[in-house]
Structure formats: structure tokens, C-alpha cells
Design a protein around this motif. Structure first.
Motif, PDB file in Angstrom:
ATOM      1  N   GLU A 164       0.830  -1.205   0.000  1.00  0.00           N
ATOM      2  CA  GLU A 164       0.000   0.000   0.000  1.00  0.00           C
ATOM      3  C   GLU A 164       0.866   1.256   0.000  1.00  0.00           C
ATOM      4  O   GLU A 164       0.539   2.260  -0.667  1.00  0.00           O
ATOM      5  CB  GLU A 164      -0.942  -0.006   1.216  1.00  0.00           C
ATOM      6  N   LEU A 165       1.963   1.200   0.757  1.00  0.00           N
ATOM      7  CA  LEU A 165       2.873   2.345   0.773  1.00  0.00           C
ATOM      8  C   LEU A 165       3.509   2.566  -0.606  1.00  0.00           C
ATOM      9  O   LEU A 165       3.649   3.711  -1.069  1.00  0.00           O
ATOM     10  CB  LEU A 165       3.953   2.130   1.842  1.00  0.00           C
ATOM     11  N   ARG A 166       3.915   1.509  -1.279  1.00  0.00           N
ATOM     12  CA  ARG A 166       4.488   1.648  -2.626  1.00  0.00           C
ATOM     13  C   ARG A 166       3.459   2.240  -3.594  1.00  0.00           C
ATOM     14  O   ARG A 166       3.784   3.109  -4.415  1.00  0.00           O
ATOM     15  CB  ARG A 166       4.951   0.284  -3.135  1.00  0.00           C
ATOM     16  N   SER A 167       2.203   1.743  -3.507  1.00  0.00           N
ATOM     17  CA  SER A 167       1.165   2.275  -4.396  1.00  0.00           C
ATOM     18  C   SER A 167       0.920   3.747  -4.145  1.00  0.00           C
ATOM     19  O   SER A 167       0.709   4.535  -5.090  1.00  0.00           O
ATOM     20  CB  SER A 167      -0.139   1.488  -4.197  1.00  0.00           C
TER      21      SER A 167
ATOM     22  N   HIS B 172      18.287   7.065  -2.819  1.00  0.00           N
ATOM     23  CA  HIS B 172      18.460   5.922  -3.709  1.00  0.00           C
ATOM     24  C   HIS B 172      17.789   4.680  -3.137  1.00  0.00           C
ATOM     25  O   HIS B 172      17.135   3.918  -3.860  1.00  0.00           O
ATOM     26  CB  HIS B 172      19.965   5.685  -3.931  1.00  0.00           C
ATOM     27  N   ARG B 173      17.913   4.481  -1.829  1.00  0.00           N
ATOM     28  CA  ARG B 173      17.279   3.315  -1.188  1.00  0.00           C
ATOM     29  C   ARG B 173      15.752   3.440  -1.216  1.00  0.00           C
ATOM     30  O   ARG B 173      15.041   2.442  -1.398  1.00  0.00           O
ATOM     31  CB  ARG B 173      17.780   3.195   0.240  1.00  0.00           C
ATOM     32  N   PHE B 174      15.237   4.665  -1.066  1.00  0.00           N
ATOM     33  CA  PHE B 174      13.787   4.885  -1.134  1.00  0.00           C
ATOM     34  C   PHE B 174      13.262   4.589  -2.538  1.00  0.00           C
ATOM     35  O   PHE B 174      12.194   3.996  -2.707  1.00  0.00           O
ATOM     36  CB  PHE B 174      13.478   6.326  -0.728  1.00  0.00           C
TER      37      PHE B 174
ATOM     38  N   PRO C  23      13.301  -5.114  -1.530  1.00  0.00           N
ATOM     39  CA  PRO C  23      12.994  -5.235  -0.100  1.00  0.00           C
ATOM     40  C   PRO C  23      13.377  -3.957   0.651  1.00  0.00           C
ATOM     41  O   PRO C  23      14.334  -3.270   0.297  1.00  0.00           O
ATOM     42  CB  PRO C  23      13.823  -6.428   0.351  1.00  0.00           C
ATOM     43  N   HIS C  24      12.648  -3.686   1.710  1.00  0.00           N
ATOM     44  CA  HIS C  24      12.922  -2.487   2.489  1.00  0.00           C
ATOM     45  C   HIS C  24      14.033  -2.724   3.504  1.00  0.00           C
ATOM     46  O   HIS C  24      14.489  -1.786   4.150  1.00  0.00           O
ATOM     47  CB  HIS C  24      11.641  -2.055   3.212  1.00  0.00           C
TER      48      HIS C  24
ATOM     49  N   PHE D 243       1.512  12.262  -5.355  1.00  0.00           N
ATOM     50  CA  PHE D 243       2.446  12.167  -4.229  1.00  0.00           C
ATOM     51  C   PHE D 243       3.586  13.192  -4.428  1.00  0.00           C
ATOM     52  O   PHE D 243       4.207  13.233  -5.488  1.00  0.00           O
ATOM     53  CB  PHE D 243       3.009  10.747  -4.143  1.00  0.00           C
ATOM     54  N   PRO D 244       3.879  14.033  -3.423  1.00  0.00           N
ATOM     55  CA  PRO D 244       4.966  15.029  -3.540  1.00  0.00           C
ATOM     56  C   PRO D 244       6.335  14.354  -3.444  1.00  0.00           C
ATOM     57  O   PRO D 244       6.969  14.349  -2.382  1.00  0.00           O
ATOM     58  CB  PRO D 244       4.693  15.978  -2.387  1.00  0.00           C
ATOM     59  N   SER D 245       6.779  13.760  -4.544  1.00  0.00           N
ATOM     60  CA  SER D 245       8.021  12.967  -4.526  1.00  0.00           C
ATOM     61  C   SER D 245       9.251  13.823  -4.248  1.00  0.00           C
ATOM     62  O   SER D 245      10.140  13.415  -3.477  1.00  0.00           O
ATOM     63  CB  SER D 245       8.171  12.223  -5.856  1.00  0.00           C
ATOM     64  N   TRP D 246       9.327  15.011  -4.877  1.00  0.00           N
ATOM     65  CA  TRP D 246      10.520  15.844  -4.665  1.00  0.00           C
ATOM     66  C   TRP D 246      10.607  16.331  -3.228  1.00  0.00           C
ATOM     67  O   TRP D 246      11.709  16.409  -2.666  1.00  0.00           O
ATOM     68  CB  TRP D 246      10.495  17.047  -5.631  1.00  0.00           C
TER      69      TRP D 246
END
Length: 418
Positions: free
Chosen positions: A320-323, A343-345, A353-354, A330-333
Motif C-alpha cells: 500500500e505504501l508503494r502504491s 536511492h534506497r527509497f 525489499p525495504h 504524491f509530492p516525490s521531490w
């Protein structure tokens, strides 16, 4: 051959000679007079006789059985002489006429006044309502059975004696003929007693009290020897006798016969309707229980189920978080500017995997099976349980250690998944 004097409310008439008086009923009915009566008081210094004029009320024209019984009793009633008497006239009864015969030429006074709320009528009406609605429970009460026997013995002694000697009368027809005669005689005595109650109480109070005490005690003794009613048939007959008595009290307790009929009909309907209403309520309860949702049953999870459920819910929350992060809104910047490892996000959003393999191995070494942390927790709880003195507390200590271990094991593992 003389015209009678018509009585009106608030009249005060003084006469010396014999005369007749009539009160003509008002045919217009008003509910405020349902318990109202006119009180006619006749007093004089010398004795006189008040005699009802029976020609004015023909018994064949009586509309109800109660009017016919009262009229029949009046025919055999011999008026008594007195210096003061009272008449209570119902507002919507039949026309009342009576004659006053003074024995000497002495002034007598006839006064008329209205009593808006007659306590006797109200008491009779409320007693009838109470007796009807509680007849079933009263018929099964031992105390009320004895009280009814005493009242029946005092007011209708002949009827009470006949009921006591019923076993010695072989034929039912003979018994009912005697019962009819006893009831008519009892009604006559009750009417005479009611009309002369004031005179009897003032002149023969001792004899009256002696009659009440002796007959009441004899009636109670007879009822006590026979015992209360036991068979269901006799209890049912007694209950319906009480209901019929209640109807008589209701009829005598109001001045408007139509009101009495309406109250009696409503009481019968309420009694008859209680059975279908009770059946409907019973069916409703059955239907409600049939369509009622089943009660929720709570089941406690085992350790394995807890771990499986934790993993499942964690994976669902991560998806759900990925979606949400892939949503164009979604304010990605703004999120990237606040992260230490963008990069990990980004890898997490793309499906990686997280938790890295190195972090998973470090967590397993520290909190997994055979780790130093788990051994330290186990040895500490065992040492504390051995220090306890009573042997009965060993089992409780083991349960507490087991709960502690579950908490220590499950929470770090949940932290790892999150």
C-alpha cells in the motif's frame, strides 16, 4: 291525587303536612358528573316516615337486571321511622319520588345539595377495576380466600351456610333452587341494612359489632377447616366469580350506565386480547432469536500464527505504501529532499525489499534463536523464579517467564518486519 313537589339543586323546603317530592333526571349527559350525586337530607324534631312511591317506577320497565333487582327489593322494603334520613340520588338514574309522612304536625326540612365527587361511588369503581384485573392472582391467594369467606358470611349468611352444607344436598336442581332463594333473601337484607345503616349504628351499635365479630369468626373457622382451593376448576370458577362481582361494582360505581358498559367492554377486551398479544410476543421473540446474528467468538493466536499474520500484514502495508508513493499526486521531490538515502527509497518504490540482507543477518544474530540476547533473557527469568520461596508460585512464575519471552521475541521481530 296531589302533584308532587319537584326538587332542584340547592333547594331548602320546609313543610308540616304530608307531601310527596320528585327529582326528575336531566337527560343531557356530562362526563364531569360521572361520580356526582345529589344528597337529599330530611330532618325534623319529631319522627316521620319516608316512603318511596313505587307507582312511579314499574319493575317491568327496568332496563337492566340490577335495576330490576333494586326495584323488586323496594317492593318488600318496609320504611322505618326516624327523625333524620338521607337519600343519595345518582345524576343519570331513574326519576325518584318519595313521600314524607309526619306523625305529628311538626316542621320538617328537605334540603338538596350536589356532591361533585362521591367517595362511595369512586371507591366502588376503583375496587371493581382492581378486582377484575387481579382476579387471577387473588383467586390463588390463601389470605384473600379467607377474607372473601368472611365477607360472604357477614353480608350473605344464608348463601354461606348453603355452600357449607352443599355436600348434604344430593340433587343439583334442589341446590340451585335453594341458592336462588338465598341470594334473593340476602339482597333484601343487604338493601335493608344499607338503608338503615345510620340508624342501626347509632341505636344498636353493640349488637351490630357482635354480629360482625361472631359471624366473621365463624366464617373464618369454616374456611380454615376446609382449606383453600386446590383444584384448577375451583380456582377458575372463583376467579370468574370475582370478575362478575367486579362488573357489579363498576356498574354501581358510576352514575352514567353507558360509561359503565364501556369500561366493562374495555376490560373484557383487554382480558381477551392478552392471549393473542402474548402469543404474538412469543412468536416475535422466536423470530428475533432465529434471525439474530451469531455471537462473535474471539480466538487467541499462537506464536506461529502471530508471526504469519505479522508477515502478511507487513507485506500488505508495504504494498500500500508503494502504491501511494507511485501516485502522481504524491509530492516525490519534497519527500526525496527530506530523506537521508533517496536511492534506497527509490529502490523500495520499485519493488526491492525495504531491509537489506546485512540488516536481516544482524537482526537474526542478535535476536534470533541461539542469540546472546535470548539466552540472557531466559537465564534471568529462571534465576528470578528459583529465588521465590513457596512451591505453589513456581507454576505462576513459569507462566510469567513464558509471557515475557513471547513479548521479547515477538516485538523485535515485528520491528524487523516494519
Amino acid at each position: 291525587g296531589r302533584s308532587c313537589h319537584t326538587l332542584q339543586e340547592m333547594d331548602v323546603i320546609q313543610e308540616r303536612e304530608e307531601n310527596c317530592y320528585c327529582y326528575v333526571q336531566n337527560r343531557t349527559m356530562h362526563l364531569q358528573y360521572v361520580w356526582s350525586t345529589l344528597q337529599v337530607k330530611v330532618n325534623s324534631r319529631e319522627v316521620f316516615r319516608l316512603e318511596p312511591i313505587s307507582e312511579q317506577s314499574n319493575c317491568r320497565n327496568s332496563e337492566t337486571f340490577f335495576e330490576f333487582a333494586a326495584c323488586a327489593v323496594q317492593i318488600f322494603w318496609t320504611p322505618e321511622t326516624s327523625t333524620e334520613t338521607f337519600l343519595s340520588i345518582k345524576q343519570y338514574g331513574e326519576d325518584i319520588c318519595f313521600k314524607i309522612q309526619p306523625f305529628k304536625t311538626e316542621l320538617y326540612t328537605v334540603s338538596v345539595k350536589r356532591e361533585m365527587l362521591d367517595g362511595k361511588l369512586l371507591f366502588l369503581f376503583l375496587s371493581g377495576i382492581f378486582l377484575f384485573h387481579f382476579a387471577n392472582s387473588l383467586s390463588r391467594s390463601t389470605k384473600f380466600f379467607y377474607l372473601s369467606g368472611i365477607i360472604l358470611g357477614v353480608l350473605a349468611l344464608l348463601v354461606f351456610v348453603l355452600l357449607t352444607l352443599k355436600r348434604f344436598i344430593p340433587r343439583h336442581s334442589t341446590f340451585w333452587i335453594l341458592m336462588t332463594g338465598c341470594w334473593m333473601s340476602s339482597l333484601y337484607f343487604i338493601y335493608c341494612f344499607k338503608e338503615n345503616m345510620q340508624w342501626l349504628w347509632s341505636k344498636h351499635r353493640t349488637y351490630l359489632l357482635g354480629y360482625f365479630l361472631s359471624v366473621g369468626l365463624a366464617s373464618f373457622t369454616t374456611c380454615y377447616q376446609r382449606g383453600p382451593l386446590t383444584t384448577e376448576l375451583s380456582i377458575t370458577l372463583f376467579a370468574w366469580t370475582l370478575r362478575l362481582t367486579a362488573f357489579v361494582l363498576i356498574y354501581c360505581g358510576v352514575t352514567i350506565p353507558q360509561v359503565a358498559y364501556a369500561v366493562i367492554a374495555a376490560s373484557l377486551c383487554s382480558k381477551v386480547l392478552c392471549y393473542p398479544l402474548g402469543a404474538a410476543c412469543h412468536i416475535g421473540r422466536k423470530m428475533k432469536n432465529h434471525f439474530k446474528s451469531k455471537k462473535l467468538v474471539f480466538k487467541y493466536l499462537t506464536e506461529e500464527e502471530y508471526r504469519e499474520q505479522g508477515e502478511t500484514q507487513t507485506m500488505r502495508a508495504l504494498e500500500e505504501l508503494r502504491s501511494f508513493c507511485r501516485n502522481p499526486d504524491f509530492p516525490s521531490w519534497l519527500a526525496v529532499s527530506k530523506l537521508q538515502s533517496p536511492h534506497r527509497f527509490a529502490d523500495f518504490v520499485l519493488g526491492f525489499p525495504h531491509v537489506s540482507p546485512a540488516e536481516a543477518k544482524a537482526h537474526e544474530d542478535e535476536y534470533g534463536i541461539g542469540s546472546f540476547f535470548l539466552e540472557e533473557q531466559l537465564f534471568e527469568t529462571r534465576a528470578k523464579s528459583e529465588q521465590g520461596d513457596p512451591a505453589s508460585s513456581i507454576h505462576e512464575g513459569e507462566e510469567e517467564d513464558e509471557d515475557e519471552m513471547h513479548k521479547q521475541i515477538s516485538f523485535p521481530y515485528a520491528t524487523e518486519l516494519l
